[in-house]
Scaffold this motif. Structure first.
Motif, PDB file in Angstrom:
ATOM      1  N   PRO A  68       2.431  12.722   6.787  1.00  0.00           N
ATOM      2  CA  PRO A  68       1.906  11.347   6.936  1.00  0.00           C
ATOM      3  C   PRO A  68       0.890  10.978   5.854  1.00  0.00           C
ATOM      4  N   ALA A  69       0.007  11.914   5.482  1.00  0.00           N
ATOM      5  CA  ALA A  69      -1.010  11.595   4.485  1.00  0.00           C
ATOM      6  C   ALA A  69      -0.368  11.283   3.129  1.00  0.00           C
ATOM      7  N   TRP A  70       0.598  12.104   2.730  1.00  0.00           N
ATOM      8  CA  TRP A  70       1.303  11.885   1.470  1.00  0.00           C
ATOM      9  C   TRP A  70       2.134  10.610   1.530  1.00  0.00           C
ATOM     10  N   ARG A  71       2.785  10.357   2.654  1.00  0.00           N
ATOM     11  CA  ARG A  71       3.568   9.139   2.808  1.00  0.00           C
ATOM     12  C   ARG A  71       2.693   7.908   2.601  1.00  0.00           C
ATOM     13  N   GLY A  72       1.453   7.975   3.116  1.00  0.00           N
ATOM     14  CA  GLY A  72       0.530   6.857   2.921  1.00  0.00           C
ATOM     15  C   GLY A  72       0.126   6.685   1.469  1.00  0.00           C
ATOM     16  N   GLU A  73      -0.067   7.788   0.746  1.00  0.00           N
ATOM     17  CA  GLU A  73      -0.411   7.694  -0.672  1.00  0.00           C
ATOM     18  C   GLU A  73       0.708   7.048  -1.474  1.00  0.00           C
ATOM     19  N   ARG A  75       3.022   5.073  -0.290  1.00  0.00           N
ATOM     20  CA  ARG A  75       3.129   3.667   0.115  1.00  0.00           C
ATOM     21  C   ARG A  75       2.105   2.808  -0.616  1.00  0.00           C
ATOM     22  N   ARG A  76       0.868   3.264  -0.681  1.00  0.00           N
ATOM     23  CA  ARG A  76      -0.159   2.484  -1.378  1.00  0.00           C
ATOM     24  C   ARG A  76       0.177   2.316  -2.859  1.00  0.00           C
ATOM     25  N   ALA A  77       0.702   3.355  -3.477  1.00  0.00           N
ATOM     26  CA  ALA A  77       1.081   3.263  -4.891  1.00  0.00           C
ATOM     27  C   ALA A  77       2.227   2.280  -5.081  1.00  0.00           C
ATOM     28  N   ALA A  78       3.217   2.318  -4.193  1.00  0.00           N
ATOM     29  CA  ALA A  78       4.379   1.433  -4.318  1.00  0.00           C
ATOM     30  C   ALA A  78       4.009  -0.016  -4.082  1.00  0.00           C
ATOM     31  N   LEU A  79       3.035  -0.264  -3.220  1.00  0.00           N
ATOM     32  CA  LEU A  79       2.594  -1.640  -2.970  1.00  0.00           C
ATOM     33  C   LEU A  79       1.673  -2.154  -4.071  1.00  0.00           C
ATOM     34  N   GLY A  80       1.120  -1.232  -4.853  1.00  0.00           N
ATOM     35  CA  GLY A  80       0.180  -1.633  -5.889  1.00  0.00           C
ATOM     36  C   GLY A  80       0.805  -1.903  -7.237  1.00  0.00           C
TER      37      GLY A  80
END
Length: 387
Positions: A68-73, A75-80
């Motif tokens: 989950p922690a990596w998935r969030g990282e 996700r934030r990169a892809a949205l940025g």
């Protein structure tokens, strides 16, 4: 797609450079057969082609997103950003799953460079981003993403394969964005073209096919007054040979003619701005430097890098054909010879033929339609004065 020209030669293929992938720490990059949901399978050898490396990388990334922690990282990169470099993303990862990917991603990047015939100096090429902007809202809301390699557009397929965090394969339609967000693993096409054209230039120079014009008293006098060129004032193509899910096209042009030494000559021209179909661009870009050519005529072949292009092999194939052509004391169109040099298998996804222009003259001005009916450009003579 295939070329039909009167000068087709016997050159029938060039092998792509072979590469090997080492397993990731904790996650194998080698692509296994598609297992049933929840099952495990021993990894099989990954393909040494760019598409094979991309697919293996996509599966490894998908499985790593179970953290989950990596998935969030991610996700934030892809949205940025539209896309983000996988090497940089895993290199700065705080989550264990991301750090475990780093060594394998670095090895995959080296494999991509080798498969494309690029020097080690090309650096990281693998990138990841959302397949379509319409998926941003669902990704931001926490919907679990799938991961896929950038699919081929020329093999007649109507679906492509994406993986979930268990490594399970899902078949998705090519023509319609899905309700579930999808990350696409691909390469930095603009960087690959820029580095690839350097490889072509170097390889052709070694064969004497783009040597500098011999220095003479007449050439020195001419250079002192500047150089004559042909400039592209505007250009438009109907089809850039790149589907929506692959993003921008990566266009380059090979300009051909006879050099001052009487040998066939090829000059590469990068066109990073020309990335959308049915869009008119106004680059004001120099296409032909006439001081390099013996005759006041040249041809231009426009192509698009679709992934598995091996630039060393492309240069080798072009050189093998052009070295058989001799100057007969009059201009001979060389565009057909360049097209003939490309093995038949390359008229699919690597690289795509976009358009060609024959007998561009030093005095050419105005709109010139391409021979394939896929594009046009307006050109004009342009004198570059010495500083």
């Amino acid at each position: 797609m295939s070329a039909s020209t009167p000068l087709r030669t016997a050159l029938i293929g060039v092998a792509l450079a072979a590469t090997a992938l080492v397993p990731l720490q904790g996650t194998a990059l080698a692509a296994p057969a598609h297992p049933a949901s929840g099952s495990s399978a021993a990894p099989a050898a990954a393909s040494s082609s760019v598409s094979g490396i991309e697919d293996a990388t996509a599966r490894a990334l998908a499985r790593s997103l179970a953290d989950p922690a990596w998935r969030g990282e991610v996700r934030r990169a892809a949205l940025g950003a539209d896309t983000v470099g996988l090497g940089g993303l895993t290199g700065r990862a705080a989550a264990p799953a991301g750090r475990n990917l780093a060594a394998g991603i670095a090895e995959a990047d080296r494999g991509v460079a080798a498969a494309k015939g690029l020097d080690d100096s090309a650096g990281p090429l693998l990138r990841v981003g959302l397949a379509d902007a319409s998926m941003r809202t669902r990704l931001a809301s926490g919907t679990a993403p799938l991961v896929a390699a950038a699919p081929s557009d020329d093999d007649g397929a109507t679906t492509f394969t994406a993986y979930d965090s268990r490594g399970t394969a899902h078949q998705l339609p090519l023509d319609t964005p899905t309700s579930r967000p999808v990350y696409l693993v691909g390469i930095d096409g603009a960087k690959a073209v820029a580095e690839g054209l350097k490889v072509i230039d170097g390889a052709l120079a070694a064969k004497g096919l783009n040597a500098p014009a011999p220095a003479t008293a007449a050439s020195a006098l001419a250079a002192a007054s500047g150089i004559d060129t042909t400039r592209v004032d505007s250009v438009r193509v109907a089809d850039v040979k790149e589907p929506f899910f692959k993003g921008d096209a990566e266009i380059f042009t090979l300009v051909t003619g006879f050099g001052k030494d009487g040998k066939p000559r090829v000059d590469t021209v990068e066109m990073p701005y020309l990335n959308k179909a049915d869009t008119t661009y106004y680059p004001g870009q120099v296409l032909v430097n006439w001081s390099n050519y013996k005759y006041d005529l040249a041809d231009a072949v426009m192509m698009e890098d679709d992934g598995d292009t091996n630039y060393q092999a492309l240069a080798k194939a072009i050189a093998a054909v052009l070295l058989t052509i001799t100057d007969q004391g009059a201009y001979i169109p060389l565009a057909d010879a360049v097209l003939d040099a490309i093995p038949t298998s390359w008229w699919t996804d690597d690289p795509d033929y976009v358009e060609s222009w024959y007998t561009l003259a030093k005095s050419s001005s105005g709109k010139r339609n391409g021979a394939a009916g896929n594009g046009w450009m307006t050109v004009s003579p342009y004198h570059v004065s010495e500083l």
